[in-house]
Design a protein around this motif. Structure first.
Motif: not given
Lengths: 106, 143
Positions: A47-72
């Motif tokens: 999930v982190v790799v896909i966010f990074k590749r498509i949106f160009g976000y930082s590692n931190n932001k991608c990880t935060q978004l992935m955790l939001t998907v996972h928990h919420r």
């Protein structure tokens, strides 16, 4: 909305035109969210790799978004103009994640 | 400690260190995605063609066509490079995307939509899912 336009046209043409144009531009500028949904099988680092590749976000932001998907169960990963939101959504779907677009909450 | 399945070399290429059994897992998954793209009745089609904007009765046909084209291109590229020892970034991305599509389609096909359903799943299906997860986990590390 159409009835209002006709009534005002009879009163003053100029005012009607500017009101129509301002209403139209407000409607097109309304933001749309790209929403990614959780599933129980996708590895987190994928999930982190896909966010990074498509949106160009930082590692931190991608990880935060992935955790939001996972928990919420879902996360808004991008907000903006509707056509761009739909194109991003297609890219995320092509990468194999469950994704939809929806009108952003006001 | 298990050896890495994919390794990023200093020249930027990604070395594929899968044995034949590992490549077979990729081959089967990729072929299934290609087949599902061409068969509307395939059980994977629902996953491959999920709604973009659920508030509309029907998604924009141009968008759905673009999605089908991109998904198919990725799967075809993965299929073409299945026996390669080295992948470039584009090819590795095609592998990752196609394997991820296959993973989610497999899970949907067998109703594995929650952790509870996962724990009660058939052993053969779980093995299939775990193999795909292992490959994805490894390739995501180098992409």
């Amino acid at each position: 909305m159409a009835q209002t336009t006709r009534r005002r046209t009879a009163d003053a043409d100029v005012v009607t035109e500017s009101e129509i144009s301002s209403e139209t531009s407000t409607a097109t500028k309304r933001p749309w969210d790209v929403v990614v949904w959780n599933d129980p099988v996708t590895p987190m680092n994928v999930v982190v790799v896909i966010f990074k590749r498509i949106f160009g976000y930082s590692n931190n932001k991608c990880t935060q978004l992935m955790l939001t998907v996972h928990h919420r169960g879902r996360a808004v990963v991008w907000t903006g103009e509707r056509e761009r939101a739909e194109r991003y959504c297609v890219k995320v779907q092509v990468a194999g994640l469950q994704c939809t677009v929806e009108e952003a909450a006001s | 400690m298990t050896s890495r399945l994919f390794v990023r070399r200093r020249d930027g290429r990604i070395e594929v260190r899968l044995n034949e059994a590992g490549r077979d897992v990729v081959r089967v998954a990729v072929r299934r995605v290609v087949a599902a793209e061409h068969d509307l009745d395939d059980e994977w089609n629902a996953t491959l063609n999920g709604p973009i904007d659920p508030s509309r009765d029907q998604d924009d046909p141009l968008l759905t066509l673009a999605r089908q084209h991109e998904m198919n291109s990725n799967a075809e590229l993965a299929l073409l490079t299945i026996d390669e020892t080295f992948l470039n970034d584009g090819e590795a991305w095609a592998w990752l995307s196609t394997l991820q599509v296959a993973l989610r389609a497999t899970a949907s096909e067998h109703g594995l939509v929650s952790d509870e359903r996962m724990s009660g799943a058939d052993e053969a299906v779980l093995t299939e899912v775990k193999n795909l997860q292992l490959l994805l986990f490894a390739i995501a590390d180098v992409v």
